[in-house]
Enzyme design. Structure first.
Site, short mmCIF file in Angstrom:
data_model
loop_
_atom_site.label_atom_id
_atom_site.label_comp_id
_atom_site.label_asym_id
_atom_site.label_seq_id
_atom_site.Cartn_x
_atom_site.Cartn_y
_atom_site.Cartn_z
N ARG A 1 74.67 58.83 -13.26
CA ARG A 1 75.52 58.59 -14.44
C ARG A 1 75.94 57.12 -14.55
O ARG A 1 76.20 56.46 -13.56
CB ARG A 1 76.79 59.45 -14.36
CG ARG A 1 77.76 59.08 -15.48
CD ARG A 1 78.80 60.10 -15.69
NE ARG A 1 79.68 60.29 -14.54
CZ ARG A 1 80.66 61.18 -14.54
NH1 ARG A 1 80.86 61.95 -15.59
NH2 ARG A 1 81.42 61.31 -13.49
N ARG B 1 93.61 71.53 -16.26
CA ARG B 1 92.81 71.62 -15.04
C ARG B 1 93.51 72.43 -13.96
O ARG B 1 92.98 72.59 -12.87
CB ARG B 1 92.65 70.19 -14.50
CG ARG B 1 91.26 69.69 -14.47
CD ARG B 1 91.38 68.28 -13.97
NE ARG B 1 90.15 67.74 -13.52
CZ ARG B 1 89.39 66.97 -14.29
NH1 ARG B 1 89.71 66.71 -15.52
NH2 ARG B 1 88.30 66.47 -13.78
N ARG C 1 85.56 66.47 -5.40
CA ARG C 1 85.87 66.87 -6.79
C ARG C 1 85.37 68.29 -7.06
O ARG C 1 86.04 69.07 -7.72
CB ARG C 1 85.25 65.87 -7.78
CG ARG C 1 85.99 64.54 -7.79
CD ARG C 1 85.18 63.43 -8.41
NE ARG C 1 84.81 63.69 -9.78
CZ ARG C 1 83.75 63.14 -10.38
NH1 ARG C 1 82.96 62.31 -9.71
NH2 ARG C 1 83.51 63.41 -11.64
N LYS D 1 80.99 67.81 -19.97
CA LYS D 1 82.11 67.91 -20.93
C LYS D 1 82.17 66.68 -21.84
O LYS D 1 82.24 66.79 -23.06
CB LYS D 1 83.45 68.05 -20.18
CG LYS D 1 83.51 69.26 -19.25
CD LYS D 1 84.84 69.37 -18.54
CE LYS D 1 85.16 68.22 -17.60
NZ LYS D 1 84.28 68.11 -16.42
N ARG E 1 80.74 55.02 -12.10
CA ARG E 1 82.16 55.36 -11.91
C ARG E 1 82.48 55.41 -10.43
O ARG E 1 81.69 55.90 -9.64
CB ARG E 1 82.44 56.73 -12.56
CG ARG E 1 83.48 56.64 -13.63
CD ARG E 1 83.55 57.90 -14.42
NE ARG E 1 84.16 59.00 -13.67
CZ ARG E 1 84.41 60.19 -14.19
NH1 ARG E 1 84.10 60.43 -15.45
NH2 ARG E 1 84.95 61.14 -13.46
#
Ligand code: AP5
Ligand code: MG
Length: 209
Positions: free
Chosen positions: A123, A88, A167, A13, A156
């Site tokens: 990431r 969400r 998640r 996203k 992160r």
């Protein structure tokens, strides 16, 4: 144009929001980036949000809806925006409708869970400007440094494997039902996000033409 990007954690996203932002010149509104900035700054709602974020759970609807409402009232959001990570939950989508916000397109980026685990383990993000990188698939020009603003890029906190599993579970249980919500409104368009960043961008931009 007001756009919603829907998709699991790590679906891309934020990555595709950067591309749409460059193409259409409308701002990205990422509730995740705003919450991380609030946690970093130690604001009242940052302190409230931190425990949920660290656990891979959702921050309460009240807090997130409040942040979003203030943000879309800002001048730069009056000619369109990209919502990344909001709504969400069904109550968040209903709150958006109740605010009278007209959504033009909801783009779902569809990626299997196994690919997501691989993506999130590599990431790196810039906590200052929100730019996103991947050690293999989208490396920064200089290792450890953000191309856009020169700040250090970091892992992160919620990308730890156990938190990624939480998640993903939260996504399937609470966020995935939004696909039906927007399908019923005739706004949902699904794009396969398994290909490279560039190929996925082509598919996303084709939807916006
Ligand atoms: P948020 O920051 O929104 O995180 P998320 O939804 O878990 O999504 P991510 O940012 O992890 O993934 P992404 O889809 O943006 O993928 P990316 O482009 O980085 O939210 C964080 C937390 O805040 C939540 O857990 C919650 O606690 C709270 N929160 C936020 N909004 C909330 C709300 N509305 N309500 C309640 N709580 C809320 O890509 C991932 C990686 O893959 C990158 O390294 C990228 O370079 C790479 N990549 C991307 N596309 C490709 C591709 N096509 N091929 C190969 N690699 C790719
Ligand atoms: Mg993101």
């Amino acid at each position: 144009m007001n756009i919603i990007l829907l998709g699991a954690p790590g679906a891309g996203k934020g990555t595709q929001a950067e591309v749409i932002n460059k193409e259409l010149g409308i701002p990205t509104i990422s509730t995740g980036n705003m919450l991380r900035a609030a946690v970093k700054a130690g604001t009242e709602y940052g302190l409230k949000a931190k425990a949920a974020m660290d656990a891979g759970a959702l921050v309460s609807d009240d807090i997130v809806i409040g942040i979003l409402k203030d943000r879309i009232a800002e001048p730069d959001a009056q000619n369109g925006f990209i919502l990344d990570g909001f709504p969400r939950t069904v109550p968040q989508a209903e709150a958006l409708d109740a605010m009278g916000v007209q959504i033009d397109k909801v783009i779902e980026i569809d990626v299997p869970d196994e690919t997501i685990k691989q993506r999130l383990s590599g990431r790196r993000v810039c906590l200052k400007c929100g730019a996103t990188y991947h050690v293999d698939f989208k490396p920064s020009k200089v290792e450890g440094v953000c191309d856009a603003c020169g700040d250090p890029i970091v892992i992160r906190k919620d990308d730890e494997p156990a938190t990624v599993l939480s998640r993903l579970a939260t996504y399937h249980e609470t966020t995935a039902p939004l696909k039906g919500y927007y399908e019923n409104q005739g706004k949902l368009i699904s794009v396969k996000g398994l290909d490279t960043v560039e190929e996925t961008s082509k598919a996303v931009l084709a939807v916006l033409k």
